[in-house]
Motif scaffolding. Sequence first.
Motif, PDB file in Angstrom:
ATOM      1  N   ARG A 339       0.840  -1.181   0.000  1.00 35.66           N
ATOM      2  CA  ARG A 339       0.000   0.000   0.000  1.00 35.66           C
ATOM      3  C   ARG A 339       0.882   1.240   0.000  1.00 35.66           C
ATOM      4  O   ARG A 339       2.069   1.183   0.325  1.00 35.66           O
ATOM      5  CB  ARG A 339      -0.969   0.016   1.182  1.00 35.66           C
ATOM      6  N   ARG A 340       0.235   2.362  -0.346  1.00 35.49           N
ATOM      7  CA  ARG A 340       0.946   3.631  -0.445  1.00 35.49           C
ATOM      8  C   ARG A 340       0.239   4.659   0.430  1.00 35.49           C
ATOM      9  O   ARG A 340      -0.970   4.580   0.668  1.00 35.49           O
ATOM     10  CB  ARG A 340       0.974   4.126  -1.894  1.00 35.49           C
ATOM     11  N   ASN A 341       0.997   5.646   0.862  1.00 36.13           N
ATOM     12  CA  ASN A 341       0.416   6.745   1.633  1.00 36.13           C
ATOM     13  C   ASN A 341       1.132   8.045   1.278  1.00 36.13           C
ATOM     14  O   ASN A 341       2.365   8.092   1.219  1.00 36.13           O
ATOM     15  CB  ASN A 341       0.544   6.493   3.134  1.00 36.13           C
ATOM     16  N   THR A 342       0.342   9.087   1.031  1.00 36.12           N
ATOM     17  CA  THR A 342       0.892  10.410   0.759  1.00 36.12           C
ATOM     18  C   THR A 342       0.279  11.392   1.738  1.00 36.12           C
ATOM     19  O   THR A 342      -0.947  11.416   1.932  1.00 36.12           O
ATOM     20  CB  THR A 342       0.581  10.856  -0.678  1.00 36.12           C
ATOM     21  N   GLY A 343       1.115  12.182   2.378  1.00 38.81           N
ATOM     22  CA  GLY A 343       0.643  13.149   3.356  1.00 38.81           C
ATOM     23  C   GLY A 343       1.152  14.547   3.052  1.00 38.81           C
ATOM     24  O   GLY A 343       2.299  14.727   2.626  1.00 38.81           O
ATOM     25  N   LEU A 344       0.295  15.539   3.286  1.00 43.94           N
ATOM     26  CA  LEU A 344       0.653  16.952   3.169  1.00 43.94           C
ATOM     27  C   LEU A 344       0.343  17.614   4.504  1.00 43.94           C
ATOM     28  O   LEU A 344      -0.738  17.397   5.074  1.00 43.94           O
ATOM     29  CB  LEU A 344      -0.159  17.635   2.068  1.00 43.94           C
ATOM     30  N   PHE A 345       1.273  18.423   5.028  1.00 52.45           N
ATOM     31  CA  PHE A 345       1.039  19.045   6.325  1.00 52.45           C
ATOM     32  C   PHE A 345       1.465  20.504   6.308  1.00 52.45           C
ATOM     33  O   PHE A 345       2.310  20.930   5.522  1.00 52.45           O
ATOM     34  CB  PHE A 345       1.754  18.286   7.442  1.00 52.45           C
ATOM     35  N   LEU A 346       0.839  21.263   7.234  1.00 51.61           N
ATOM     36  CA  LEU A 346       1.103  22.687   7.369  1.00 51.61           C
ATOM     37  C   LEU A 346       1.044  23.038   8.850  1.00 51.61           C
ATOM     38  O   LEU A 346       0.135  22.593   9.560  1.00 51.61           O
ATOM     39  CB  LEU A 346       0.062  23.501   6.599  1.00 51.61           C
ATOM     40  N   ASP A 365      -3.563  10.529   2.369  1.00 53.84           N
ATOM     41  CA  ASP A 365      -4.316   9.727   1.403  1.00 53.84           C
ATOM     42  C   ASP A 365      -3.681   8.349   1.342  1.00 53.84           C
ATOM     43  O   ASP A 365      -2.540   8.194   0.911  1.00 53.84           O
ATOM     44  CB  ASP A 365      -4.309  10.382   0.027  1.00 53.84           C
ATOM     45  N   ASN A 366      -4.427   7.332   1.809  1.00 48.15           N
ATOM     46  CA  ASN A 366      -3.945   5.960   1.876  1.00 48.15           C
ATOM     47  C   ASN A 366      -4.607   5.145   0.770  1.00 48.15           C
ATOM     48  O   ASN A 366      -5.829   5.225   0.583  1.00 48.15           O
ATOM     49  CB  ASN A 366      -4.277   5.368   3.254  1.00 48.15           C
ATOM     50  N   SER A 367      -3.813   4.384   0.036  1.00 48.65           N
ATOM     51  CA  SER A 367      -4.341   3.626  -1.103  1.00 48.65           C
ATOM     52  C   SER A 367      -5.356   2.573  -0.681  1.00 48.65           C
ATOM     53  O   SER A 367      -6.156   2.120  -1.506  1.00 48.65           O
ATOM     54  CB  SER A 367      -3.186   2.958  -1.864  1.00 48.65           C
ATOM     55  N   GLN A 368      -5.364   2.185   0.599  1.00 48.41           N
ATOM     56  CA  GLN A 368      -6.287   1.155   1.071  1.00 48.41           C
ATOM     57  C   GLN A 368      -7.474   1.730   1.829  1.00 48.41           C
ATOM     58  O   GLN A 368      -8.593   1.231   1.714  1.00 48.41           O
ATOM     59  CB  GLN A 368      -5.536   0.161   1.961  1.00 48.41           C
ATOM     60  N   PHE A 369      -7.249   2.811   2.604  1.00 49.85           N
ATOM     61  CA  PHE A 369      -8.303   3.320   3.482  1.00 49.85           C
ATOM     62  C   PHE A 369      -8.779   4.726   3.126  1.00 49.85           C
ATOM     63  O   PHE A 369      -9.611   5.287   3.829  1.00 49.85           O
ATOM     64  CB  PHE A 369      -7.815   3.294   4.937  1.00 49.85           C
ATOM     65  N   GLY A 370      -8.283   5.323   2.066  1.00 52.29           N
ATOM     66  CA  GLY A 370      -8.765   6.624   1.637  1.00 52.29           C
ATOM     67  C   GLY A 370      -8.120   7.771   2.391  1.00 52.29           C
ATOM     68  O   GLY A 370      -7.028   7.645   2.957  1.00 52.29           O
ATOM     69  N   SER A 371      -8.819   8.914   2.417  1.00 57.64           N
ATOM     70  CA  SER A 371      -8.266  10.150   2.971  1.00 57.64           C
ATOM     71  C   SER A 371      -8.619  10.325   4.439  1.00 57.64           C
ATOM     72  O   SER A 371      -9.715   9.958   4.876  1.00 57.64           O
ATOM     73  CB  SER A 371      -8.781  11.358   2.185  1.00 57.64           C
TER      74      SER A 371
END
Length: 599
Positions: A339-346, A365-371
């Motif tokens: 699985r993949r995960n992309t995160g953006l933070f501020l 945003d996780n490829s398995q569980f969504g946002s």
Amino acid sequence: MRPTSLALALALGLPTLAGAQSTARQLDAVVVTATRSPDANLAPLAATTVLTREDIERSQAPDLIDLLARQAGVDVSRTGGPGSVSTLFLRGSNSNHTLVLIDGIRVNAAQQGLYDFANLPLERIDRIEIVRGPRAALWGSDAIGGVIQIFTRDATARGVQLRAGSFERREAAAQWGFGDGERAFGIGAGLIDMEGYNASTPANFSFDPDKDGFRNRHLGLAGRTGLGRQTLAGRALFTRADVEFDRGESEVRNRQLGATLAGPLADRWSHSLAVGHDRQDLLTRSSFGSRFDSRRASLDWVNDVALGRGQALLFGLNHSEEDATSKEASGSVVYDRSRRNTGLFLAWRGQAEGQSWDLAARLDDNSQFGSTTTAQAAWGFEWGQGWQARFGWGQGFRAPSTNELYSPGFGGFFAGNPALRPERSRNLEAGLGWQGGDSRVAFSAYRSRVADLIAFTGPLFQAVNVQQAELDGVELEGHTRLGRLAIGGHLGWQRAENASTGAALLRRAPRKAALSLDLPLGETFSLGLDTTAAARRQDFDGPLGGYARVDLRAEARLGGGWVLRGRIENLVDRDYTLASGFATPGRSGLLELAWQPRS
């Protein structure tokens, strides 16, 4: 001494209280992990503990989990002696609710979602930062109970360590580096060999009255060089362990590789671009033989912009790709998932007129569980001579691990559940601290609620989402000096329960205390005494008794950079248990001869 007796002695005998080691930094250290920024002007609005290399050496702890067990807010579980599975619970949360980083690289295994602290030798560690409370808005998944970041030895570190002790323990390690602030390269290596003691008790279904040994080989590399205004740094850590347990053995191979390019992009803008790779292989040979392979590649880009007037803006992204494979000992595949995960933070933080604040938000945003979105907010203010108060709120989440989702279990027990939902948490916290001269004191109170907590329960202990877990507690810690005597310690009270049933979460002590005394005798000799106490707590098959343990240590400086250290663990030889059915050492000793070049 009973745990309640030690707690009373701490409460009456210390004008200020501290973390487990007498020099553990609490209020005045730059804690990179809490803020993802090395800016010393922006103190973290969180409960933190920092252990330096000096603290590690003074503690004479035999291994990492023993050192962590003495820190505020930490409960530990260990299934036997050195090398056996060693995990911790931070502020009553699950063992996979603590995000663990090594030099910024996430090392929670994809299968179990946790990190086994048993196989990382202290000789490879330069510094440890513990941040208690959720940090998902900055770090993403797993940081529900907090974050522990381990920094390995600097490229310029030099020294030799030789150790020998009970249970035919033998250790040797060395590190050698050269260079300056801009360019440096270092290498460190070592080995641990131990005949051990019987890992289990007669209450264990696999009890076998033999010695369970442990062997570990480790290698670390570090280097850096300047590239214009930027610094390029690289690190590599390799550990290989062979661990015996009753009726079986495990081979553990861990590798962490990382490279970072960091420096200013403009007058008020600095950044850090890091790539990392974590690989963990676990092969177990027993009647329940198995093989777990975990891989994770990651990229982090963190930007720090000074806004002026004591304010800063932090923003960045994280991307990770992980693969988890489970096989039977024969080689047949049980599951193979990725699985993949992309995160953006501020984050926006600052300080003005004695007040400070910290606001952060993150989208994953996780490829398995969504946002999933998480946020945190904190506010603090200072007044008088050294007083500080802080208030914080934060959210956390954790995606189920692959074992929790897909494992067939063992004989039908402890099986996974593909229908699991991610866990989510919210936390409220208040803190009060004071620091003056050689004395400091810190008080924290927290209230956490974890929704859809994943627990192994029911007749077959299958993974399920329970309705909610409640985690409440207070922590009191500090440090002071009475003449030449340094006194440090902490007291903790916590309630960790399944809100649906009222049952206590397993292996969390409702009360815990620690006390450390350090007394230099002249310029070359010193004595230290460490006491730890934990109250009765629950395990799978019933309660674990409360206990109090006393350790004695001494240090003699021999000249020429040589130091001789000695430690007696469990001085009064008390019986105690960290996990039902598994043994702990009785009275034992450890002797160390170390050399470090004088600066």
